[in-house]
Write a protein that holds these residues in place. Sequence first.
Motif, PDB file in Angstrom:
ATOM      1  N   THR A  90      51.867  46.149  35.042  1.00 22.86           N
ATOM      2  CA  THR A  90      51.313  45.569  36.269  1.00 22.86           C
ATOM      3  C   THR A  90      49.790  45.602  36.262  1.00 22.86           C
ATOM      4  OG1 THR A  90      51.563  47.746  37.301  1.00 22.86           O
ATOM      5  CG2 THR A  90      53.324  46.139  37.676  1.00 22.86           C
ATOM      6  N   VAL A  91      49.199  46.644  35.693  1.00 22.11           N
ATOM      7  CA  VAL A  91      47.740  46.744  35.629  1.00 22.11           C
ATOM      8  C   VAL A  91      47.175  45.678  34.692  1.00 22.11           C
ATOM      9  CG1 VAL A  91      45.813  48.220  34.960  1.00 22.11           C
ATOM     10  CG2 VAL A  91      47.760  49.194  36.202  1.00 22.11           C
ATOM     11  N   MET A  92      47.797  45.501  33.543  1.00 22.58           N
ATOM     12  CA  MET A  92      47.321  44.483  32.600  1.00 22.58           C
ATOM     13  C   MET A  92      47.460  43.079  33.184  1.00 22.58           C
ATOM     14  SD  MET A  92      48.258  45.751  28.758  1.00 22.58           S
ATOM     15  CE  MET A  92      50.020  45.839  28.987  1.00 22.58           C
ATOM     16  N   LEU A  93      48.485  42.890  33.993  1.00 21.78           N
ATOM     17  CA  LEU A  93      48.652  41.577  34.623  1.00 21.78           C
ATOM     18  C   LEU A  93      47.515  41.287  35.598  1.00 21.78           C
ATOM     19  CD1 LEU A  93      52.511  41.396  35.278  1.00 21.78           C
ATOM     20  CD2 LEU A  93      51.166  40.049  33.651  1.00 21.78           C
ATOM     21  N   VAL A  94      47.006  42.319  36.266  1.00 21.40           N
ATOM     22  CA  VAL A  94      45.858  42.111  37.164  1.00 21.40           C
ATOM     23  C   VAL A  94      44.647  41.647  36.365  1.00 21.40           C
ATOM     24  CG1 VAL A  94      44.183  43.300  38.639  1.00 21.40           C
ATOM     25  CG2 VAL A  94      46.624  43.655  38.996  1.00 21.40           C
ATOM     26  N   GLY A  95      44.411  42.243  35.183  1.00 17.05           N
ATOM     27  CA  GLY A  95      43.317  41.785  34.325  1.00 17.05           C
ATOM     28  C   GLY A  95      43.504  40.339  33.904  1.00 17.05           C
ATOM     29  N   ALA A  96      44.745  39.971  33.565  1.00 13.82           N
ATOM     30  CA  ALA A  96      45.026  38.586  33.169  1.00 13.82           C
ATOM     31  C   ALA A  96      44.805  37.634  34.338  1.00 13.82           C
ATOM     32  CB  ALA A  96      46.463  38.478  32.655  1.00 13.82           C
ATOM     33  N   ILE A  97      45.237  38.057  35.528  1.00 17.41           N
ATOM     34  CA  ILE A  97      45.064  37.215  36.712  1.00 17.41           C
ATOM     35  C   ILE A  97      43.587  37.032  37.036  1.00 17.41           C
ATOM     36  CG2 ILE A  97      45.435  37.153  39.209  1.00 17.41           C
ATOM     37  CD1 ILE A  97      48.142  38.660  38.513  1.00 17.41           C
ATOM     38  N   ALA A  98      42.794  38.102  36.886  1.00 15.69           N
ATOM     39  CA  ALA A  98      41.353  37.995  37.147  1.00 15.69           C
ATOM     40  C   ALA A  98      40.696  37.007  36.188  1.00 15.69           C
ATOM     41  CB  ALA A  98      40.699  39.374  37.020  1.00 15.69           C
ATOM     42  N   ALA A  99      41.079  37.057  34.905  1.00 10.54           N
ATOM     43  CA  ALA A  99      40.532  36.115  33.921  1.00 10.54           C
ATOM     44  C   ALA A  99      40.915  34.685  34.269  1.00 10.54           C
ATOM     45  CB  ALA A  99      41.028  36.477  32.520  1.00 10.54           C
ATOM     46  N   MET A 100      42.164  34.491  34.702  1.00  8.76           N
ATOM     47  CA  MET A 100      42.628  33.148  35.049  1.00  8.76           C
ATOM     48  C   MET A 100      41.920  32.625  36.292  1.00  8.76           C
ATOM     49  SD  MET A 100      46.467  31.946  36.140  1.00  8.76           S
ATOM     50  CE  MET A 100      46.367  32.827  37.710  1.00  8.76           C
ATOM     51  N   MET A 101      41.827  33.448  37.332  1.00  7.73           N
ATOM     52  CA  MET A 101      41.248  32.993  38.589  1.00  7.73           C
ATOM     53  C   MET A 101      39.766  32.662  38.454  1.00  7.73           C
ATOM     54  SD  MET A 101      43.534  32.660  40.839  1.00  7.73           S
ATOM     55  CE  MET A 101      42.335  32.293  42.107  1.00  7.73           C
ATOM     56  N   THR A 102      39.018  33.478  37.713  1.00  7.05           N
ATOM     57  CA  THR A 102      37.593  33.185  37.556  1.00  7.05           C
ATOM     58  C   THR A 102      37.374  31.914  36.741  1.00  7.05           C
ATOM     59  OG1 THR A 102      37.589  34.800  35.736  1.00  7.05           O
ATOM     60  CG2 THR A 102      36.735  35.527  37.868  1.00  7.05           C
ATOM     61  N   ALA A 103      38.224  31.681  35.750  1.00  7.64           N
ATOM     62  CA  ALA A 103      38.111  30.436  34.973  1.00  7.64           C
ATOM     63  C   ALA A 103      38.401  29.229  35.844  1.00  7.64           C
ATOM     64  CB  ALA A 103      39.068  30.473  33.780  1.00  7.64           C
ATOM     65  N   PHE A 104      39.310  29.387  36.782  1.00  5.12           N
ATOM     66  CA  PHE A 104      39.795  28.275  37.586  1.00  5.12           C
ATOM     67  C   PHE A 104      38.882  27.954  38.761  1.00  5.12           C
ATOM     68  CE2 PHE A 104      42.808  25.333  38.973  1.00  5.12           C
ATOM     69  CZ  PHE A 104      43.164  25.539  40.284  1.00  5.12           C
ATOM     70  N   THR A 105      38.225  28.973  39.321  1.00  9.96           N
ATOM     71  CA  THR A 105      37.519  28.781  40.585  1.00  9.96           C
ATOM     72  C   THR A 105      36.001  28.750  40.473  1.00  9.96           C
ATOM     73  OG1 THR A 105      37.547  31.170  41.045  1.00  9.96           O
ATOM     74  CG2 THR A 105      39.392  29.872  41.874  1.00  9.96           C
ATOM     75  N   VAL A 106      35.407  29.412  39.480  1.00  7.82           N
ATOM     76  CA  VAL A 106      33.947  29.501  39.379  1.00  7.82           C
ATOM     77  C   VAL A 106      33.415  28.205  38.775  1.00  7.82           C
ATOM     78  CG1 VAL A 106      31.994  30.753  38.397  1.00  7.82           C
ATOM     79  CG2 VAL A 106      34.009  32.006  39.195  1.00  7.82           C
ATOM     80  N   ASN A 107      32.761  27.389  39.599  1.00  2.69           N
ATOM     81  CA  ASN A 107      32.331  26.054  39.164  1.00  2.69           C
ATOM     82  C   ASN A 107      30.887  25.767  39.537  1.00  2.69           C
ATOM     83  OD1 ASN A 107      34.934  25.160  38.132  1.00  2.69           O
ATOM     84  ND2 ASN A 107      35.589  25.107  40.264  1.00  2.69           N
ATOM     85  N   ASP A 108      30.019  26.748  39.523  1.00  5.11           N
ATOM     86  CA  ASP A 108      28.612  26.505  39.842  1.00  5.11           C
ATOM     87  C   ASP A 108      27.993  25.541  38.831  1.00  5.11           C
ATOM     88  OD1 ASP A 108      27.670  28.850  41.960  1.00  5.11           O
ATOM     89  OD2 ASP A 108      29.384  29.386  40.720  1.00  5.11           O
ATOM     90  N   ALA A 109      26.946  24.843  39.257  1.00  5.06           N
ATOM     91  CA  ALA A 109      26.361  23.788  38.418  1.00  5.06           C
ATOM     92  C   ALA A 109      25.613  24.346  37.211  1.00  5.06           C
ATOM     93  CB  ALA A 109      25.428  22.920  39.254  1.00  5.06           C
ATOM     94  N   THR A 110      25.060  25.550  37.312  1.00  3.38           N
ATOM     95  CA  THR A 110      24.235  26.095  36.232  1.00  3.38           C
ATOM     96  C   THR A 110      24.842  27.385  35.703  1.00  3.38           C
ATOM     97  OG1 THR A 110      22.867  27.393  37.748  1.00  3.38           O
ATOM     98  CG2 THR A 110      22.169  25.119  37.284  1.00  3.38           C
ATOM     99  N   PRO A 111      24.564  27.746  34.437  1.00  3.12           N
ATOM    100  CA  PRO A 111      25.061  29.015  33.890  1.00  3.12           C
ATOM    101  C   PRO A 111      24.590  30.221  34.704  1.00  3.12           C
ATOM    102  CG  PRO A 111      24.288  27.601  32.122  1.00  3.12           C
ATOM    103  CD  PRO A 111      23.899  26.934  33.398  1.00  3.12           C
ATOM    104  N   GLY A 112      23.334  30.201  35.176  1.00  2.00           N
ATOM    105  CA  GLY A 112      22.845  31.302  35.988  1.00  2.00           C
ATOM    106  C   GLY A 112      23.633  31.459  37.270  1.00  2.00           C
ATOM    107  N   GLY A 113      23.927  30.335  37.919  1.00  2.00           N
ATOM    108  CA  GLY A 113      24.734  30.379  39.135  1.00  2.00           C
ATOM    109  C   GLY A 113      26.137  30.889  38.869  1.00  2.00           C
ATOM    110  N   GLN A 114      26.713  30.507  37.730  1.00  2.70           N
ATOM    111  CA  GLN A 114      28.039  30.989  37.365  1.00  2.70           C
ATOM    112  C   GLN A 114      28.034  32.498  37.144  1.00  2.70           C
ATOM    113  OE1 GLN A 114      29.330  28.693  33.973  1.00  2.70           O
ATOM    114  NE2 GLN A 114      28.913  26.745  35.009  1.00  2.70           N
ATOM    115  N   ALA A 115      26.980  33.022  36.495  1.00  2.39           N
ATOM    116  CA  ALA A 115      26.889  34.467  36.248  1.00  2.39           C
ATOM    117  C   ALA A 115      26.824  35.231  37.567  1.00  2.39           C
ATOM    118  CB  ALA A 115      25.669  34.770  35.380  1.00  2.39           C
ATOM    119  N   ILE A 116      26.046  34.728  38.525  1.00  3.53           N
ATOM    120  CA  ILE A 116      25.949  35.390  39.835  1.00  3.53           C
ATOM    121  C   ILE A 116      27.307  35.379  40.536  1.00  3.53           C
ATOM    122  CG2 ILE A 116      24.939  35.218  42.136  1.00  3.53           C
ATOM    123  CD1 ILE A 116      22.395  34.128  40.794  1.00  3.53           C
ATOM    124  N   THR A 117      27.990  34.237  40.493  1.00  2.71           N
ATOM    125  CA  THR A 117      29.296  34.141  41.150  1.00  2.71           C
ATOM    126  C   THR A 117      30.315  35.063  40.493  1.00  2.71           C
ATOM    127  OG1 THR A 117      28.827  31.834  41.734  1.00  2.71           O
ATOM    128  CG2 THR A 117      31.105  32.543  41.874  1.00  2.71           C
TER     129      THR A 117
END
Length: 692
Positions: A47-74
Amino acid sequence: MNRLRTAALDRFAAADPGLVRLRLAGSAVLGIILAVAALLPAHLPLTVMLVGAIAAMMTAFTVNDATPGGQAITLGLAFLTGATSITVASLGSALPPMDSIVFVMLIFVAVYAQRFGPRGTALGSIGFFLFFFPMFLQTHLKQVPQLLLALAVGVLANAVVRFVLLRHHPEAEFLRVRRAFRARLAEVVRAAEAHLAVNGSERTRRQLRRSISRLHECVLLIEDAAPDVVDARAADVLRRRAIEVELAVEWLTSTVQRTCSDELTAEVRDDLIARLARFRALMERDPRELPLISQTGEYSRMLVEGSRIDEHAAPGDGVRKALAELALADDRAQRAAVPEATTEPLDEDDEPAPRFAYDNQTRSAIQAVVGGGLAVLGGELVSHQRWYWAVLTVFVVFIGASSAGATFVKGVRRLGGTLIGIFGGVLLASLVAGSTPATLALILVCVFGMVYTARVSQVVMAFFVTSMLGLLYSLLGTFSFAVLWIRVAETAVGAAAGILAAIVIVPVRTRSVMLDDITEVLDELAEFLEHAEGLLAGEENVNIIELSRDLDRAVEQVRTTIEPLTHPVNFRSARRDYGWHVLTTLETIAFRARHVAARAQPGQLAGGDVGRLRQFTGRLLANIDVLRKALDAPGGPTPGTLVRDDGTPVSDRVEQAETRAVLSSLSHLDEGLVSLGRVFHVEATDPRVPAK
């Protein structure tokens, strides 16, 4: 075999311009693999490893800032947001009903956060889902340190994928978008061939309309990507050339449709179809080879045969001429697309949304809270353990929905996809029962499919989500057909609760939002006409191509808003026809504006023609004011009448062809405004008809 492979690749490129969705889906899967690989040596619970997998998936899916710097902050803020959600969720599981109360309040925060742009949407979604998944995985408070470690690993895994392994390369993406453009251009020509072959039908007409819409989407992507790879001046030229191609394509398709109403012999029809097929073969080349198109004998023949004098036109010459115009416009656009210099991405100058305001987004957030509360009550009746599925459905149907109709459509799609996904989940779980590696592999396939289809089909996305959940239940040892049916029942409860809240609690009607969006279109059109007049009169130098694209985007917003009226789920054909008429009329107006933008030059109508220009634009702006008043008070007294063009042939007004084209497009804007006026019962007067 090579032809089949090439055709398949072209269709794939046309379906995903620039391979943006492929990159996002690949980032999600690769991030999950890295996160799980990093956590495996620690021998943490599943269950703990699944949380890590979910975090990787959600950040890939939702973080869409226009610049790399903005993405790092988000990403940094995403960790803090996720950590808070995981901690509160683990605490709430031990103190019911605290978990349900906080969960419902999170809906308000997540829906309201959309007003703050991509970062607000990302953080709201991450906060909500990282509260949901600990409940789904039944984590405990003592696991919080391990869960936070897994969260950090998941976020870092996405950062590695985002900034190192699958970096955004503007030049390569721009080339892929150009390839997609050619694939979609070939798709339009293929649809024109099919339309000619059957002498026109409703089915082929829909195919033409759909293929043109996809080409338009690709042109917008080219314009958005151009500033990343060419300098500002070259980007402006490319935008102009892209509009010329789009205009030429629309002219070709309209000419093909008119030609189908003519009496054509079988030989002429076959000849036109063959010409379209040969042209399509040229369009399907790699864009890097494109300068060769203008050196081919076929290209030269098209230009020669398309230059017949109109007075001596033979049957089918309209299509031949339109084909030659398209070939010429495409060659110019592809030459302009060759990058010569690079610049930094343009900064966005949009005004920030107010932090606190009562508007449609706030209203949607209130509706979502009420819907979430109803979902908790209904979900508890279905299953005391899995009521949170109903709340999740409420959140999904309210994200991005601006009206009660949009919420209804999203709810129906969500339920439909879940029903289909039940069978997929059962089948997949049965196929890989007892095999952990095979189960994990299929989960990754479902994650890829979910992210890849999220922007294009909610039904397919829901199918992959439900199938993935069936596999997760199998992996956790809790899979059963009854559990999946509970998932369907909870989804139905959540959809019903969301729709009920949207209809009853301070409802926002689709028509009301549509009227606001149409007003925005008219505002953009008025601004375009004012600046176009200044440019053509030589009084100012402004980029009206950008203004025409602002108008396009406003029309695209109407398309999104009006979908509940045009969607097949709306059984009232009169309302569907009404929606399609409004949308088609606005698209015609935007098409004419693009035509003006593509042909207009500074000072083009200065001097003797400026009076005619001011007459055109003055009448159009007055008509726009009348329509605005009608939209402000729908159903009220008529605010005035629209005035048509006087009908004087454009050829009698000016001599230069380019100037005639601009004035013709301006005069034809009357047609769209008068057609729109009929929808809202605004009468139009015709100067050609004497008053009684």
